[in-house]
Structures are given as structure tokens and as C-alpha cells.
Design a protein around this motif. Structure first.
Motif, short mmCIF file in Angstrom:
data_model
loop_
_atom_site.label_atom_id
_atom_site.label_comp_id
_atom_site.label_asym_id
_atom_site.label_seq_id
_atom_site.Cartn_x
_atom_site.Cartn_y
_atom_site.Cartn_z
N THR A 1 -0.69 3.51 3.74
CA THR A 1 -0.56 2.05 3.76
C THR A 1 -1.91 1.37 3.62
OG1 THR A 1 1.43 2.18 5.14
CG2 THR A 1 0.25 0.09 5.12
N VAL A 2 -2.88 1.83 4.39
CA VAL A 2 -4.23 1.24 4.30
C VAL A 2 -4.83 1.50 2.93
CG1 VAL A 2 -6.57 1.34 5.22
CG2 VAL A 2 -4.61 1.41 6.79
N GLY A 3 -4.70 2.75 2.44
CA GLY A 3 -5.25 3.09 1.14
C GLY A 3 -4.60 2.31 0.01
N MET A 4 -3.28 2.16 0.06
CA MET A 4 -2.55 1.44 -0.99
C MET A 4 -2.93 -0.03 -1.00
SD MET A 4 -0.24 2.38 -3.29
CE MET A 4 -0.62 1.30 -4.67
N THR A 5 -3.07 -0.61 0.18
CA THR A 5 -3.43 -2.03 0.28
C THR A 5 -4.83 -2.27 -0.28
OG1 THR A 5 -2.04 -2.26 2.26
CG2 THR A 5 -3.65 -4.00 1.84
N LEU A 6 -5.78 -1.42 0.10
CA LEU A 6 -7.15 -1.56 -0.40
C LEU A 6 -7.22 -1.33 -1.91
CD1 LEU A 6 -9.16 0.25 2.44
CD2 LEU A 6 -8.98 -2.21 2.01
N PHE A 7 -6.46 -0.34 -2.39
CA PHE A 7 -6.47 -0.05 -3.82
C PHE A 7 -5.86 -1.20 -4.61
CE2 PHE A 7 -4.54 2.18 -7.57
CZ PHE A 7 -5.73 2.52 -8.19
N ALA A 8 -4.76 -1.78 -4.10
CA ALA A 8 -4.14 -2.92 -4.76
C ALA A 8 -5.11 -4.10 -4.82
CB ALA A 8 -2.85 -3.32 -4.02
N TRP A 9 -5.79 -4.36 -3.70
CA TRP A 9 -6.77 -5.45 -3.67
C TRP A 9 -7.88 -5.20 -4.69
CZ3 TRP A 9 -12.01 -5.25 -2.73
CH2 TRP A 9 -12.65 -6.48 -2.58
N MET A 10 -8.37 -3.97 -4.76
CA MET A 10 -9.47 -3.66 -5.66
C MET A 10 -9.06 -3.81 -7.12
SD MET A 10 -11.51 -0.10 -6.12
CE MET A 10 -10.07 0.52 -6.98
N ILE B 1 1.69 -1.22 -13.48
CA ILE B 1 2.62 -1.53 -12.39
C ILE B 1 2.26 -0.77 -11.12
CG2 ILE B 1 5.03 -1.14 -11.65
CD1 ILE B 1 5.90 -1.94 -14.46
N ILE B 2 1.70 0.42 -11.25
CA ILE B 2 1.53 1.33 -10.12
C ILE B 2 0.64 0.78 -9.00
CG2 ILE B 2 0.63 3.61 -9.45
CD1 ILE B 2 1.58 4.63 -12.19
N PRO B 3 -0.54 0.23 -9.28
CA PRO B 3 -1.45 -0.11 -8.17
C PRO B 3 -0.96 -1.19 -7.23
CG PRO B 3 -2.62 -0.04 -10.28
CD PRO B 3 -1.16 -0.01 -10.59
N VAL C 1 8.80 0.90 -15.94
CA VAL C 1 9.27 -0.48 -15.75
C VAL C 1 10.56 -0.53 -14.93
CG1 VAL C 1 8.17 -1.24 -17.89
CG2 VAL C 1 10.58 -0.57 -17.92
N VAL C 2 11.26 0.60 -14.80
CA VAL C 2 12.49 0.65 -14.00
C VAL C 2 12.16 0.71 -12.52
CG1 VAL C 2 14.59 1.98 -13.55
CG2 VAL C 2 13.72 1.78 -15.89
N ALA C 3 11.02 1.32 -12.17
CA ALA C 3 10.69 1.61 -10.77
C ALA C 3 10.63 0.37 -9.86
CB ALA C 3 9.37 2.38 -10.70
N PRO C 4 10.05 -0.77 -10.29
CA PRO C 4 10.01 -1.91 -9.37
C PRO C 4 11.39 -2.36 -8.89
CG PRO C 4 8.53 -2.27 -11.22
CD PRO C 4 9.33 -1.04 -11.54
N GLY D 1 -3.19 5.30 -8.01
CA GLY D 1 -2.22 4.87 -7.01
C GLY D 1 -1.18 5.93 -6.72
N THR D 2 -1.04 6.94 -7.60
CA THR D 2 0.01 7.95 -7.40
C THR D 2 -0.20 8.80 -6.15
OG1 THR D 2 -1.08 9.45 -8.97
CG2 THR D 2 0.64 8.00 -9.84
N PRO D 3 -1.42 9.26 -5.83
CA PRO D 3 -1.56 9.99 -4.57
C PRO D 3 -1.33 9.11 -3.34
CG PRO D 3 -3.71 9.70 -5.62
CD PRO D 3 -2.66 9.31 -6.62
N LEU D 4 -1.65 7.82 -3.46
CA LEU D 4 -1.43 6.91 -2.33
C LEU D 4 0.06 6.66 -2.12
CD1 LEU D 4 -4.32 4.41 -3.12
CD2 LEU D 4 -4.28 6.14 -1.33
#
Length: 337
Positions: A124-133, A153-155, A217-220, A95-98
Motif C-alpha cells: 500500500t505504501v509502495g503503490m501510493t508513493l509510486f503512483a504519486w511519483m 494504467i498500471i501505476p 484496459v479491461v482491468a480497471p 507497478g506490477t511487483p507492488l
């Protein structure tokens, strides 16, 4: 699911750039967020403008370099990439490159608005697909409790980065996309934070190589504050609550990592602390501009100084290690845990 790569396999499968970890894209996230923080510092406090611009160009050039390097790794060591992607902990770091694609448009917009928009759409498209996966994977595969790590937390929670660049891109009628991304990210932040906290309380300590990732854990809460304010357009009580949670967790985690820094050797995993610190500085800067008192200003300037010092130190140590040919040692086996 056994996806760790053995030393024997490394010897036979390692090709050019084989030791380059996808986690290094976290450095681009950190530099991008730090550049934004320095730009705000220039606006609010009159800080030198060149610092934010220079940091932004470093982020953009670094991203291009890492994309080329990781493309070479995919071509020469594809089995290692597959093992990294399928690993229950290291896989989340893709998720970091996205997220980098979602942050860089903030910096690119002043150079080329069309290019910035294209990069943001891809992110945006890549992050959404990666999160879903990843969520689908979590629901389909039985994971082990000991694999629970802050990197989870990242994906999905990374979706809260989507709204940040929107004001600079001048998109019309995408408020729903901003709300969707913010809702998904904040909703999943709650159970994931609970799982990670439970793992820390009731299970054996995380391996030393993963300890720096506690800062994630601080990032969110840091990014959540900035993203919420960007989406809603104002700082309300909920936004202030996110910021206060950020400050509390930051104080707790920094206390844990302070002792760790003196006893554990430097590894690429230490870059895990950089983006949460930079995003915390950005959030504090945004709040200081709203609150306009000496306490908020002091916190913002302190966090900006801390984040800048830590990232500069990480960057210098990483570049020195690369020049010395220590990338393999600094990387370690990210799929060993």
C-alpha cells in the motif's frame, strides 16, 4: 528523454539475469487473482479446493523467485534497471511487483496473518508513493503521443487493488484508506482510458510487441467492481455498471487479440492478457454469487475456464522458453518503443 538501451550498451552492461523484465511480475498478479477466483468457485460451485490452493502457492513461490532474480539483475545490471524504470512505457510496469504485494496477502492471511499484514502495508505504501511519483513525472516531463500505452494504467489505476485484501486482514478503522485508493484509481481510469482510446483511433497502430497489452484496459473495470464491492459492502447499480463495462470491453479486446495470436510470436508481453482475464473471472464469480441465476453462473464459469486455460498456456510456454535459454528472445527490448 532518451532512455532506450542500444545493442552495444546491452553487450557491455548485461549481467546475470539482465534479460529478466519487471513485467514478469504480472504473472504473479494473474496467478494471485486466479487463485482467488478458484477459491470463490469452490465456495459457490463446489469446485475442487486444491486448485485454488495450488495456484496460490505457485503465486507465492513465483514472487519469491522473481524478487531474487530481479535483485540479481539490479546488482549486476543496474544501468539496465534504470533505463527500464525511466522509460515512458516500461517504467509503468514497476507497478506490477507492488500490485503483487497487494494481492498476495489475500492468500497469505490463512497462513500467517501478521506476515500478510506486513506485506499489504508495504504494498500500500509502495503503490501510493509510486503512483504519486508517476503522476509527478507525467506533469513534469513532456511525453510523446506515441508513448501512450495501456501500461500507463498500471501505476495509478493500480491503486484500486488496495482494498481487496482488507477483509481478510481484519484491520480496524482503515475505511478511509480504502475510499482514498478507490477514488484515486477510478478517477485516473477515466482520462487514461480516454487517452489510450484516442491513441488507438487517431495515431499509428501500436507496435506488435505492445498489442497484447490492450487487454489491460479491461482491468480497471474488473478490479474496480471487486474493489468497490469490497469497500462499500454491497452490489449496487454503480457496481453493476462497472461489471457490464468490463464484459463489453472484454468482448471487444478478445476479438482483436484472437487474430493477433495467430500471427505474432509468443513474447513475455503476452502476460499482459493474464491479469485482466483473471480479475474478470473473480469479478464474475462475485457477481454470480449475488445474482444467483444461470446466466451469471454461465458467464462466471466461462471466464474462469478461459482465464485458467490462457494462464496455463502462458505459464507452460514461458517455462519452456526459460528451460531452452530463450529468455532474451522472449523478452525483447521493452525499452525500444
Amino acid at each position: 528523454m532518451s532512455t532506450a538501451v542500444t545493442p552495444q550498451e546491452i553487450g557491455t552492461k548485461m549481467g546475470a539475469m539482465g534479460y529478466l523484465p519487471v513485467a514478469l511480475f504480472g504473472a504473479i498478479m494473474a496467478l494471485s487473482s486466479l487463485a482467488v477466483a478458484w477459491r470463490m468457485a469452490h465456495t459457490y460451485f463446489g469446485a475442487p479446493q486444491w486448485i485454488g490452493e495450488f495456484t496460490g502457492y505457485m503465486a507465492m513461490l513465483g514472487f519469491v523467485g522473481l524478487v531474487v532474480g530481479y535483485a540479481v539483475k539490479m546488482w549486476s545490471s543496474f544501468e539496465l534497471v534504470k533505463a527500464e524504470f525511466n522509460h515512458p512505457i516500461a517504467g509503468s510496469l514497476f507497478g506490477t511487483p507492488l500490485i503483487s504485494l497487494l494481492l498476495l496477502p489475500i492468500l497469505l492471511a490463512e497462513i500467517s496473518l501478521p506476515l500478510a499484514r506486513i506485506v499489504w502495508v508495504l504494498g500500500t505504501v509502495g503503490m501510493t508513493l509510486f503512483a504519486w511519483m508517476i503522476v509527478h513525472r507525467w506533469m513534469s516531463v513532456q511525453l510523446q503521443v506515441e508513448h501512450t500505452a495501456p501500461a500507463w494504467i498500471i501505476p495509478v489505476v493500480g491503486m484500486i487493488n488496495v482494498p481487496l485484501a482488507v477483509p481478510m486482514l481484519h484491520f480496524q478503522s482503515i475505511h478511509g484508506v480504502m475510499i482514498f485508493s478507490l477514488a484515486v484509481g477510478l478517477f485516473f481510469a477515466i482520462p487514461l482510458f480516454t487517452m489510450i482510446f484516442s491513441r488507438l483511433m487517431f495515431q499509428a497502430p501500436m507496435p506488435t510487441t505492445l498489442q497484447p497489452s490492450l487487454m489491460i484496459v479491461v482491468a480497471p473495470f474488473a478490479v474496480g467492481f471487486s474493489s468497490y464491492v469490497t469497500t462499500i459492502g454491497q452490489i449496487d447499480a454503480f457496481a453493476e455498471a462497472l461489471l457490464m463495462l468490463m464484459l463489453f470491453l472484454l468482448a471487444v479486446v478478445i476479438g482483436r487479440l484472437w487474430s493477433l495470436a495467430g500471427c505474432c510470436p509468443f513474447r513475455v508481453a503476452w502476460w499482459s492478457v493474464s491479469f485482466p482475464l483473471a480479475s474478470s473471472a473473480s469479478a464474475a464469480m462475485r457477481y454470480a454469487a449475488y445474482e444467483q441465476n444461470e446466466y451469471a453462473n454461465g458467464i462466471a464459469l466461462f471466464l474462469l475456464t478461459l482465464a485458467s486455460s490462457v494462464i496455463l498456456g502462458l505459464l507452460a510456454r514461458t517455462l519452456l522458453g526459460i528451460l531452452r535459454g530463450e529468455l532474451r528472445a522472449l523478452t525483447g527490448d521493452l525499452t525500444a518503443h
